[in-house]
Design a protein around this motif. Structure first.
Motif, mmCIF file in Angstrom:
data_model
loop_
_atom_site.group_PDB
_atom_site.id
_atom_site.type_symbol
_atom_site.label_atom_id
_atom_site.label_comp_id
_atom_site.label_asym_id
_atom_site.label_seq_id
_atom_site.Cartn_x
_atom_site.Cartn_y
_atom_site.Cartn_z
ATOM 1 N N LYS A 43 0.780 -1.183 -0.045
ATOM 2 C CA LYS A 43 -0.014 -0.094 -0.046
ATOM 3 C C LYS A 43 0.831 1.289 0.137
ATOM 4 N N GLU A 46 0.546 6.290 4.262
ATOM 5 C CA GLU A 46 -0.507 7.032 4.542
ATOM 6 C C GLU A 46 -0.574 8.217 5.623
ATOM 7 N N SER A 61 -6.535 12.279 9.186
ATOM 8 C CA SER A 61 -7.206 11.922 8.039
ATOM 9 C C SER A 61 -8.563 11.406 8.397
#
Length: 125
Positions: A43, A46, A61
């Protein structure tokens, strides 16, 4: 030189909580922004939360808002990430990062020059 040291990761069951710490040194605390990121295999890295030490504002977030909270202890030069209601998909290496700027948004990882070594968080089903 700038140093960031994360701690507090570990293995926790789904629904549990952890508090990560990022202890810092080597820079003017008051004019830096410090953020938490995570990186899971396969991934993108983030952005989770950021605190602007210039004025204390925080940004989270949408993916973790309501479960994760960033905070700081100025005397200890430490930023925390309180993580509640953890899920298996939260499993990742968690990093803190710092840089000299004053954001009014949640910044991308690409902006930060200084990084800790990371701490592993594993959430079991």
């Amino acid at each position: 030189q700038v140093q960031l040291v994360e701690s507090g990761g570990g293995l926790v069951q789904s629904g549990g909580s952890l508090r990560l710490s990022c202890t810092t040194s080597g820079f003017n605390w008051d004019v830096y922004a410090i953020a938490w990121f995570r990186h899971a295999p396969g991934k993108e890295r983030e952005a989770l939360a950021c605190i602007n030490n210039n004025d204390g504002t925080t940004y989270h977030s949408w993916s973790v808002r309501g479960r994760f909270t960033i905070s700081r202890d100025n005397a200890k030069r430490t930023v925390y990430l309180q993580m509640n209601s953890l899920k298996p998909e939260d499993t990742a290496i968690y990093y803190c990062a710092a840089d000299h700027f004053s954001p009014n948004y949640l910044p991308s990882w690409k902006i930060f020059d200084y990084w800790g070594q990371g701490t592993q968080v594993t959430v079991s089903p």
